[in-house]
Design a protein around this motif. Structure first.
Motif, short mmCIF file in Angstrom:
data_model
loop_
_atom_site.label_atom_id
_atom_site.label_comp_id
_atom_site.label_asym_id
_atom_site.label_seq_id
_atom_site.Cartn_x
_atom_site.Cartn_y
_atom_site.Cartn_z
N SER A 228 0.81 -1.22 0.00
CA SER A 228 0.00 0.00 0.00
C SER A 228 0.85 1.27 0.00
N VAL A 229 2.16 1.14 -0.14
CA VAL A 229 3.07 2.28 -0.04
C VAL A 229 3.42 2.79 -1.43
N THR A 230 3.40 4.13 -1.59
CA THR A 230 3.87 4.73 -2.85
C THR A 230 5.22 5.40 -2.68
N ARG A 231 5.58 5.79 -1.44
CA ARG A 231 6.84 6.50 -1.20
C ARG A 231 7.51 5.96 0.06
N LEU A 232 8.81 5.71 -0.04
CA LEU A 232 9.63 5.29 1.10
C LEU A 232 10.57 6.42 1.47
N VAL A 233 10.68 6.72 2.77
CA VAL A 233 11.61 7.73 3.26
C VAL A 233 12.56 7.02 4.22
N VAL A 234 13.83 6.91 3.84
CA VAL A 234 14.76 6.04 4.56
C VAL A 234 16.17 6.63 4.54
N VAL A 235 17.02 6.07 5.40
CA VAL A 235 18.46 6.28 5.28
C VAL A 235 19.03 5.05 4.59
N PRO A 236 20.23 5.14 4.00
CA PRO A 236 20.76 4.00 3.24
C PRO A 236 20.85 2.69 4.02
N THR A 237 21.17 2.75 5.31
CA THR A 237 21.25 1.51 6.07
C THR A 237 19.90 0.80 6.16
N MET A 238 18.82 1.56 6.19
CA MET A 238 17.49 0.94 6.18
C MET A 238 17.23 0.25 4.85
N LEU A 239 17.65 0.88 3.77
CA LEU A 239 17.50 0.24 2.46
C LEU A 239 18.27 -1.07 2.39
N ARG A 240 19.48 -1.08 2.96
CA ARG A 240 20.27 -2.30 2.92
C ARG A 240 19.61 -3.40 3.74
N GLY A 241 19.08 -3.04 4.91
CA GLY A 241 18.36 -4.03 5.71
C GLY A 241 17.13 -4.53 5.01
N LEU A 242 16.44 -3.64 4.31
CA LEU A 242 15.25 -4.04 3.56
C LEU A 242 15.62 -4.93 2.39
N HIS A 243 16.73 -4.66 1.74
CA HIS A 243 17.16 -5.49 0.61
C HIS A 243 17.38 -6.94 1.05
N ARG A 244 17.99 -7.12 2.22
CA ARG A 244 18.20 -8.49 2.71
C ARG A 244 16.87 -9.18 2.96
N GLU A 245 15.89 -8.43 3.45
CA GLU A 245 14.56 -8.99 3.71
C GLU A 245 13.86 -9.33 2.39
N LEU A 246 14.03 -8.47 1.38
CA LEU A 246 13.34 -8.67 0.12
C LEU A 246 13.99 -9.74 -0.75
N ALA A 247 15.24 -10.07 -0.47
CA ALA A 247 15.95 -11.03 -1.31
C ALA A 247 15.24 -12.38 -1.37
N ALA A 248 14.56 -12.74 -0.30
CA ALA A 248 13.87 -14.03 -0.26
C ALA A 248 12.36 -13.87 -0.47
N ALA A 249 11.93 -12.66 -0.84
CA ALA A 249 10.49 -12.40 -0.97
C ALA A 249 10.15 -12.12 -2.43
N PRO A 250 8.92 -12.31 -2.80
CA PRO A 250 8.53 -12.01 -4.19
C PRO A 250 8.63 -10.52 -4.46
N GLY A 251 8.92 -10.20 -5.66
CA GLY A 251 9.05 -8.81 -6.09
C GLY A 251 9.01 -8.78 -7.60
N PRO A 252 9.20 -7.67 -8.24
CA PRO A 252 9.44 -6.36 -7.64
C PRO A 252 8.18 -5.70 -7.09
#
Length: 499
Positions: A228-252
């Protein structure tokens, strides 16, 4: 507040639209305006004209209404970090002398205190029914609406003040610069007590968008809400943590159309992964400082090619002028490094306390926080570091920031910290700490070889460590001081790379 009158507008035009959301909690613009108006009405008698509210509630359901109501008219708020130890909070409150403290934990203060979920609700209930149009009136552009605090790892944080007009000037460009609009659903999962999250909330309320946050950053919770999100507001470390979570999840995730990042430069690998997971997202990076607000903005459209210039931080924010100066204070030519000075309507009013004359300096209408960089022919700013961080090694001046950016370009490296340490022969030697999935596969020789395209030999660190863990501040930035302590004390969380 810079958005009090905007909240009144949305109260009238779209009261049922979501304004603020936390897991298990949602408040629409109608209810937000009514609760914020009650806050403003309760504060007004405590110091007629300019009451000061201290907010110590973290990312709680009451946060938005406290900020809007506390800064209505000419009121001001001080947003405290709930992660501070009790003694630091007590000293900050002693210096602030607020008219009211709203908190979610026990605090030591002589000021009146309300506790969210308890006495705060009783107080608010007794004030409900006031007119938002009257209570949420705009204030004087020159009056203080916010007392913020610089982030630090220890000691008392510096306190700075900001006038309404400075945020009004930036919010006037929000839609043009960042593209935010009333149909957006914004997720800022970091602490609202820090500038990135607080400004994202204010920007959302200004545009009538839906704003969501989490009690604390949790990559799994972010992933679960991306639908339900259209915009993410993050610092780069949050993006890196999210990338690890998304690596095993369906996307994009094509629904995310914008990513706003600040706090540190986005390294090429993190940017590339973000663009893979969010193929329709326009990436907005901004460089700024608590005392300066926005300085530059860099935009990467979804269809942009790879950019090989890692130190570029973008073009000046609308209304902001840049000048690069030498140590004598003279403007230097394009392409020449020097100290970055800023002029424009966004600069803060200065420090309430903690001014050492170094961290933030003014020269007439110009201001600087000591960052060093250079301007290109198009007026874009390139950062190389901060004056106090420069290392002289073997007679060469080296800014750790430019070395860190080069190390982040290495495959398998996500983040890096570079410091100078005493050396009998060179005077100082460059020492680096890296983290990432390939950090432990590196050798010193490999770092030297792979850095050759980006760094001259004298800027390649002589010692490189891989980190078993990566310490972060509450705002998601790298805790540099802690890493330096690990280096100095030979901490087992660092493993020196073999030759």
């Amino acid at each position: 507040m810079p958005v009090a009158e905007r909240v009144v507008r949305w109260w009238r035009e779209r009261p049922d639209a979501t304004a603020f959301r936390l897991p298990g909690h949602r408040i629409g613009y109608g209810e937000l305006a009514e609760r914020a108006a009650a806050v403003a009405a309760g504060l007004r008698p405590r110091r007629p004209g300019r009451p000061l509210l201290a907010i110590d509630v973290g990312n709680s359901p009451a946060f938005a209404e406290l900020v809007v109501g506390g800064t209505a008219g000419d009121g001001a708020c001080a947003v405290l970090d709930p992660a501070w130890p009790p003694a630091r909070t007590a000293e900050v409150l002693r210096r602030l002398r607020p008219d009211l403290v709203v908190t979610s934990r026990p605090v030591e203060t002589d000021a009146p205190v309300l506790v969210v979920g308890d006495s705060y609700e009783d107080w608010l209930d007794g004030l409900r029914g006031v007119d938002p149009a009257r209570e949420l009136a705009p204030g004087d552009p020159g009056s203080t609406f916010l007392i913020g605090f610089t982030s630090g790892t220890s000691g008392l944080p510096k306190a700075f003040s900001r006038a309404r007009g400075t945020w009004r000037a930036s919010l006037a460009h929000a839609r043009d610069v960042f593209g935010v609009g009333p149909d957006d659903h914004i997720l800022a999962p970091g602490p609202l007590s820090h500038g990135l999250g607080l400004y994202a909330l204010v920007e959302a309320l200004h545009e009538g968008a839906a704003f969501a946050t989490l009690p604390r950053f949790d990559a799994g919770a972010v992933r679960a809400g991306l639908g339900s999100v259209t915009r993410l507001v993050v610092v780069p470390t949050m993006l890196r943590g999210l990338h690890r979570e998304l690596a095993a999840a369906p996307g994009p995730y094509p629904g995310v159309t914008a990513i706003v990042s600040s706090g540190a430069k986005l390294d090429p690998a993190t940017l590339a992964r973000a663009r893979a997971f969010f193929p329709h997202a326009h990436v907005h990076e901004y460089y700024g400082a608590s005392e300066l607000s926005f300085v530059t903005v860099r935009h990467t459209p979804p269809d942009a090619g790879a950019d090989g210039d890692p130190d570029a931080v973008g073009l000046p924010f609308p209304g902001v002028e840049l000048e690069v100066r030498d140590p004598e204070g003279r403007a230097v030519p394009t392409g020449t490094p020097g100290e970055v000075h800023v002029r424009g309507p966004l600069v803060s009013s200065g420090y309430v306390w903690g001014d050492d004359g170094q961290a933030f300096r003014t020269d007439g209408e110009w201001a600087t926080v000591g960052d060093h960089g250079w301007l290109d022919d198009a007026g874009g700013l390139h950062l190389v570091g901060r004056a106090g961080s420069m290392v002289i090694t073997g007679g060469h001046n080296v800014y750790p920031g430019e070395v860190e950016e080069a190390l982040r370009r290495l495959d398998g490296v996500e983040d890096a910290v570079v410091v100078g340490r005493p050396d009998e022969y060179l005077g100082s030697v460059l020492v680096a700490v890296v983290t990432g999935p390939g950090a432990f596969d590196l050798t010193q020789a490999e770092v030297l070889r792979r850095s050759a395209d980006h760094l001259p030999r004298h800027k390649v660190p002589r010692r490189v460590y891989a980190a078993r863990e990566w310490p972060l501040t509450r705002s998601g930035k790298t805790a540099r001081a802690r890493i330096e302590e690990w280096i100095d004390h030979g901490d087992s969380r660092l493993v020196q790379l073999p030759a």
